[in-house]
Design a protein around this motif. Structure first.
Motif, mmCIF file in Angstrom:
data_model
loop_
_atom_site.group_PDB
_atom_site.id
_atom_site.type_symbol
_atom_site.label_atom_id
_atom_site.label_comp_id
_atom_site.label_asym_id
_atom_site.label_seq_id
_atom_site.Cartn_x
_atom_site.Cartn_y
_atom_site.Cartn_z
ATOM 1 N N LEU A 39 81.522 32.524 59.267
ATOM 2 C CA LEU A 39 80.803 31.684 58.305
ATOM 3 C C LEU A 39 80.843 30.214 58.681
ATOM 4 O O LEU A 39 80.041 29.420 58.174
ATOM 5 C CB LEU A 39 81.388 31.884 56.900
ATOM 6 N N VAL A 40 81.753 29.829 59.570
ATOM 7 C CA VAL A 40 81.810 28.441 60.031
ATOM 8 C C VAL A 40 80.492 28.039 60.696
ATOM 9 O O VAL A 40 80.079 26.877 60.632
ATOM 10 C CB VAL A 40 82.983 28.261 61.018
ATOM 11 N N LEU A 41 79.808 29.004 61.309
ATOM 12 C CA LEU A 41 78.557 28.724 62.012
ATOM 13 C C LEU A 41 77.324 28.995 61.156
ATOM 14 O O LEU A 41 76.202 28.971 61.661
ATOM 15 C CB LEU A 41 78.483 29.555 63.297
ATOM 16 N N SER A 42 77.523 29.229 59.864
ATOM 17 C CA SER A 42 76.400 29.476 58.960
ATOM 18 C C SER A 42 75.995 28.189 58.251
ATOM 19 O O SER A 42 76.844 27.352 57.921
ATOM 20 C CB SER A 42 76.778 30.528 57.912
ATOM 21 N N PRO A 43 74.700 28.002 57.975
ATOM 22 C CA PRO A 43 74.277 26.818 57.215
ATOM 23 C C PRO A 43 74.763 26.830 55.767
ATOM 24 O O PRO A 43 74.833 25.787 55.132
ATOM 25 C CB PRO A 43 72.743 26.894 57.271
ATOM 26 N N TRP A 44 75.076 28.009 55.229
ATOM 27 C CA TRP A 44 75.495 28.135 53.833
ATOM 28 C C TRP A 44 76.803 28.918 53.730
ATOM 29 O O TRP A 44 76.860 29.983 53.108
ATOM 30 C CB TRP A 44 74.430 28.841 53.007
ATOM 31 N N PRO A 45 77.897 28.443 54.288
ATOM 32 C CA PRO A 45 79.140 29.226 54.273
ATOM 33 C C PRO A 45 79.750 29.377 52.888
ATOM 34 O O PRO A 45 80.434 30.368 52.627
ATOM 35 C CB PRO A 45 80.063 28.423 55.192
ATOM 36 N N ASN A 46 79.506 28.425 51.991
ATOM 37 C CA ASN A 46 80.149 28.450 50.671
ATOM 38 C C ASN A 46 79.192 28.818 49.545
ATOM 39 O O ASN A 46 79.537 28.688 48.372
ATOM 40 C CB ASN A 46 80.782 27.080 50.378
ATOM 41 N N ALA A 47 78.000 29.254 49.892
ATOM 42 C CA ALA A 47 76.997 29.598 48.876
ATOM 43 C C ALA A 47 76.960 31.117 48.679
ATOM 44 O O ALA A 47 77.551 31.883 49.437
ATOM 45 C CB ALA A 47 75.628 29.077 49.288
ATOM 46 N N TRP A 48 76.249 31.519 47.622
ATOM 47 C CA TRP A 48 76.021 32.945 47.366
ATOM 48 C C TRP A 48 74.541 33.229 47.634
ATOM 49 O O TRP A 48 73.726 33.274 46.729
ATOM 50 C CB TRP A 48 76.376 33.314 45.928
ATOM 51 N N VAL A 49 74.177 33.371 48.895
ATOM 52 C CA VAL A 49 72.782 33.591 49.270
ATOM 53 C C VAL A 49 72.700 34.801 50.193
ATOM 54 O O VAL A 49 73.685 35.179 50.841
ATOM 55 C CB VAL A 49 72.175 32.352 49.966
ATOM 56 N N PHE A 50 71.521 35.398 50.255
ATOM 57 C CA PHE A 50 71.340 36.583 51.091
ATOM 58 C C PHE A 50 70.698 36.251 52.425
ATOM 59 O O PHE A 50 70.826 37.011 53.392
ATOM 60 C CB PHE A 50 70.449 37.608 50.365
ATOM 61 N N TYR A 51 69.975 35.115 52.503
ATOM 62 C CA TYR A 51 69.155 34.835 53.681
ATOM 63 C C TYR A 51 69.940 34.217 54.835
ATOM 64 O O TYR A 51 69.367 33.938 55.889
ATOM 65 C CB TYR A 51 67.969 33.941 53.309
ATOM 66 N N ALA A 52 71.229 33.976 54.668
ATOM 67 C CA ALA A 52 72.098 33.502 55.738
ATOM 68 C C ALA A 52 73.506 34.008 55.444
ATOM 69 O O ALA A 52 73.852 34.259 54.287
ATOM 70 C CB ALA A 52 72.082 31.971 55.816
ATOM 71 N N PRO A 53 74.333 34.197 56.467
ATOM 72 C CA PRO A 53 75.713 34.627 56.216
ATOM 73 C C PRO A 53 76.398 33.704 55.212
ATOM 74 O O PRO A 53 76.402 32.484 55.373
ATOM 75 C CB PRO A 53 76.355 34.539 57.610
ATOM 76 N N SER A 54 76.974 34.287 54.174
ATOM 77 C CA SER A 54 77.534 33.497 53.080
ATOM 78 C C SER A 54 78.629 34.302 52.390
ATOM 79 O O SER A 54 79.073 35.343 52.886
ATOM 80 C CB SER A 54 76.435 33.138 52.077
ATOM 81 N N ARG A 55 79.035 33.826 51.217
ATOM 82 C CA ARG A 55 80.050 34.539 50.448
ATOM 83 C C ARG A 55 79.580 35.936 50.037
ATOM 84 O O ARG A 55 80.400 36.827 49.818
ATOM 85 C CB ARG A 55 80.415 33.731 49.208
ATOM 86 N N VAL A 56 78.280 36.123 49.903
ATOM 87 C CA VAL A 56 77.743 37.452 49.582
ATOM 88 C C VAL A 56 78.159 38.454 50.662
ATOM 89 O O VAL A 56 78.637 39.560 50.372
ATOM 90 C CB VAL A 56 76.212 37.407 49.448
ATOM 91 N N HIS A 57 78.008 38.065 51.907
ATOM 92 C CA HIS A 57 78.322 38.954 53.016
ATOM 93 C C HIS A 57 79.833 39.177 53.135
ATOM 94 O O HIS A 57 80.284 40.303 53.390
ATOM 95 C CB HIS A 57 77.772 38.364 54.315
ATOM 96 N N LEU A 58 80.597 38.115 52.940
ATOM 97 C CA LEU A 58 82.050 38.247 53.006
ATOM 98 C C LEU A 58 82.567 39.160 51.895
ATOM 99 O O LEU A 58 83.457 39.990 52.121
ATOM 100 C CB LEU A 58 82.698 36.866 52.895
ATOM 101 N N ALA A 59 81.993 39.027 50.683
ATOM 102 C CA ALA A 59 82.416 39.873 49.567
ATOM 103 C C ALA A 59 82.086 41.342 49.835
ATOM 104 O O ALA A 59 82.894 42.238 49.550
ATOM 105 C CB ALA A 59 81.749 39.405 48.274
ATOM 106 N N ALA A 60 80.893 41.606 50.385
ATOM 107 C CA ALA A 60 80.501 42.989 50.675
ATOM 108 C C ALA A 60 81.413 43.606 51.728
ATOM 109 O O ALA A 60 81.875 44.748 51.588
ATOM 110 C CB ALA A 60 79.043 43.028 51.136
ATOM 111 N N VAL A 61 81.691 42.848 52.802
ATOM 112 C CA VAL A 61 82.577 43.358 53.851
ATOM 113 C C VAL A 61 83.996 43.527 53.313
ATOM 114 O O VAL A 61 84.685 44.512 53.622
ATOM 115 C CB VAL A 61 82.563 42.405 55.063
ATOM 116 N N GLY A 62 84.438 42.582 52.475
ATOM 117 C CA GLY A 62 85.771 42.689 51.892
ATOM 118 C C GLY A 62 85.924 43.905 51.006
ATOM 119 O O GLY A 62 86.960 44.585 51.026
ATOM 120 N N ALA A 63 84.887 44.200 50.208
ATOM 121 C CA ALA A 63 84.940 45.376 49.337
ATOM 122 C C ALA A 63 85.005 46.660 50.147
ATOM 123 O O ALA A 63 85.790 47.573 49.846
ATOM 124 C CB ALA A 63 83.715 45.389 48.418
#
Length: 651
Positions: free
Chosen positions: A242-266
């Motif tokens: 997520l360091v290389l994502s434009p939206w690392p701290n947002a909840w968005v689907f169109y770029a790697p973000s907390r949404v993706h981290l939460a899904a992988v974590g679950a």
């Protein structure tokens, strides 16, 4: 087949794959520069140039996109860092030199997939069949077209990361005689590969779920310690990406973000819970239920705590369903929508792929049967690769954008299908009244395979990285650059904007040095609003409103091409208009379309002389055509200058 022979043939297949991709992409290299593939590569090259000069801020608004307000690009910067690294190693920094050097990255990555696919297939087939799978990947147009010389596009990494993510669990489940350290290293390596894909690919989540889900669950039952390492490595690598994502701290689907981290974590939480239940010797059914329940609990908890997660998840599902402007992309279409093109991309033997997938999923004999005589702990253990391939096939059928990532698994399914069909024919012709000699039977199977592969081989024979329309767009961009004298170093902010066909927006940004109102960035709110403004102007039918709309768009140039009925029908639907308002059922343009801005200006420009001033004081700068050897016009573009003053303050 002996190991040495197999590896020699594999090296040959890899070299052929590289040579094929390089040869078919040579048209992108010109004496005066490089003309990369027209969709994503030009923007990757601009980002690479910005990285090399230290001017890239991935989270900032890019004025080239969604002109004049700008928008943040949705791609992570991993691929641009890869290209910049290649340029630094080669010692180049000038725009054309960087483009020429990085043009060779796709065929190298494409060739690298061949031995990796062989290693994956060899875990579950013999060396000969694994070599057949790898050779299929080398020749399938679905992959060749995405790894051509000059097509520096992040999509070429999708199958690489997927295969790397499957290699570790596959080797462990195939009973490779490794010690504990070797199994842990394989599991961690695959987990890191899956998580790292988020640094390179904005839509990596479906592939990560595919690689982590079922393989990880089965690994948790067979080797709990390796499974914990696999899931943990995936989560940590995802967080780091997520360091290389434009939206690392947002909840968005169109770029790697907390949404993706939460899904992988679950998903990883369920995998780890399954491993713990296995260690405690819980029954198989209860273990499966525990793993699913823990994943669902974590996912549900995140959805309750963070409303942004729900919105991001819904938005992502809508995007995958070709919602909003994503419907404009041909890559969002189903493979079933154009059977002829599908046959060219993956051969006409596609039905055999389904037979191969079903056979392997049900545990039937495929291209080698079981890799080991050891007993299975539970039914899915010997079928997981077929089930994963089935889901990859469903993704590709749903949207063509997923086809390139699924190619290695589809190649395995194709070889399995051919084996299943061959064995069925063997049974049919060795019993009863229809007895056929083995040599004739082999000849029939070979002829059938060659006939089915004919559409794909024919497509390879005529494949070119640049269509006539692409060539016209590059020539038009060069003409625009000459008209305004814009620098094209990829780092200087644009001073002019242009309304151009959205599919070639990045071409004009890179080659002409202008900002464009619309391009192929879909899903990002700022870009979607710009696309709406773009369509609103193109289909404006009130002459009194056009001048203010041109002024608000702040464009100095307009580029028009002959409209296509299907595109017009889709665009009118996206604007909330009836699908038949501008195009009737016979694909004829209606009188309502003739009143639109693009039709009025386009029909005048098609017959006017360059330099003439026409509707709304637009000046025809040039009419640029691409002709074939017979002199027939294959593509045309009209370049207009807009004299209106910009009404929107630039940033």
């Amino acid at each position: 087949m002996r190991r040495r022979t197999a590896w020699l043939l594999l090296i040959l297949a890899t070299l052929v794959a590289f040579a094929l991709r390089a040869f078919l992409g040579l048209d992108t290299l010109f004496d005066d520069g490089v003309r990369p593939f027209s969709d994503d590569p030009p923007y990757h090259l601009m980002r690479t140039q910005a990285l090399l000069t230290g001017t890239l801020d991935p989270a900032a608004l890019d004025p080239r996109v969604a002109w004049p307000r700008g928008a943040t690009a949705c791609w992570p910067t991993g691929f641009a860092h890869l290209l910049a690294g290649v340029a630094r190693v080669a010692g180049v920094i000038e725009r054309e030199d960087v483009a020429r050097v990085t043009a060779w990255v796709p065929p190298v990555l494409g060739a690298l997939l061949i031995p990796l696919t062989y290693l994956l297939a060899a875990h579950w087939t013999g060396r000969g069949w694994a070599l057949a799978v790898a050779t299929s990947v080398a020749l399938l147009p679905a992959h060749v077209s995405y790894s051509l010389l000059g097509r520096a596009d992040h999509h070429v990494l999708e199958p690489l990361f997927l295969v790397l993510g499957l290699l570790g669990p596959s080797a462990i489940l195939a009973r490779r005689r490794w010690g504990r350290a070797g199994r842990l290293l394989a599991a961690v390596g695959s987990g890191v590969a899956l998580g790292a894909s988020f640094a390179f690919i904005p839509a990596a989540l479906p592939w990560v779920v595919l690689g982590l889900g079922l393989p990880g669950f089965i690994l948790a039952i067979r080797d709990p310690v390796s499974a914990v390492a696999f899931g943990s490595a995936t989560v940590l690598a995802t967080a780091a990406s997520l360091v290389l994502s434009p939206w690392p701290n947002a909840w968005v689907f169109y770029a790697p973000s907390r949404v993706h981290l939460a899904a992988v974590g679950a998903l990883s939480s369920g995998l780890i819970a399954t491993a713990i239940a296995t260690v405690r010797r819980v029954s198989f059914r209860r273990t499966a239920a525990i793993g699913i329940a823990v994943s669902a609990f974590v996912l549900g908890s995140v959805a309750l705590i963070a409303p942004g997660f729900r919105e991001g998840l819904v938005g992502g599902l809508d995007y995958l369903a070709a919602g909003s402007f994503n419907a404009l992309s041909l890559e969002a279409r189903s493979l079933l929508a154009d059977p002829a093109r599908t046959a060219r991309l993956i051969t006409a033997l596609a039905p055999l792929m389904l037979a191969g997938v079903l056979a392997r999923s049900m545990g039937a004999a495929c291209a080698s049967g079981s890799p080991s005589g050891a007993p299975r702990l539970f039914p899915l253990e010997g079928r997981w690769l077929g089930i994963v391939t089935l889901f990859a096939l469903l993704l590709a059928v749903a949207q063509r954008r997923f086809l390139v990532g699924a190619v290695p698994l589809l190649a395995l399914a194709l070889v399995d299908g051919i084996v299943v069909a061959s064995r069925f024919l063997s049974r049919l012709t060795t019993t009863g009244r229809f007895r056929v000699a083995p040599a004739l039977r082999a000849a029939l199977v070979g002829a059938f395979v060659l006939l089915g592969a004919a559409p794909a081989m024919e497509y390879l024979a005529v494949m070119t990285p640049l269509t006539p329309t692409d060539r016209v767009m590059y020539r038009t961009a060069d003409r625009m650059r000459a008209e305004i004298g814009a620098p094209t170093d990829g780092t200087t902010p644009p001073r002019h904007g242009a309304l151009v066909p959205w599919g070639h927006g990045h071409v004009f940004q890179w080659s002409a040095g202008v900002g464009t109102v619309c391009d192929n960035f879909f899903g990002v709110p700022d870009s979607d609003r710009a696309m709406a403004r773009c369509l609103e102007l193109l289909y404006a039918d009130d002459p009194a409103k056009v001048p203010s709309m041109l002024s608000a768009s702040c464009v100095s140039y307009v580029v028009l091409t002959p409209p296509h009925p299907r595109r017009v029908r889709v665009e009118s639907t996206l604007m909330g208009q009836p699908a038949d308002r501008f195009v009737d059922d016979a694909d004829r343009f209606t009188p309502a379309f003739a009143r639109t801005f693009q039709a009025v200006v386009g029909m005048w420009g098609a017959v006017a002389a360059p330099g003439a001033v026409g509707p709304w004081d637009l000046r025809l700068v040039d009419r640029i055509e691409e002709r074939n050897d017979s002199g027939e016009v294959q593509a045309q573009a009209l370049l207009f200058h807009v004299p209106h003053r910009c009404a929107t303050p630039l940033r």
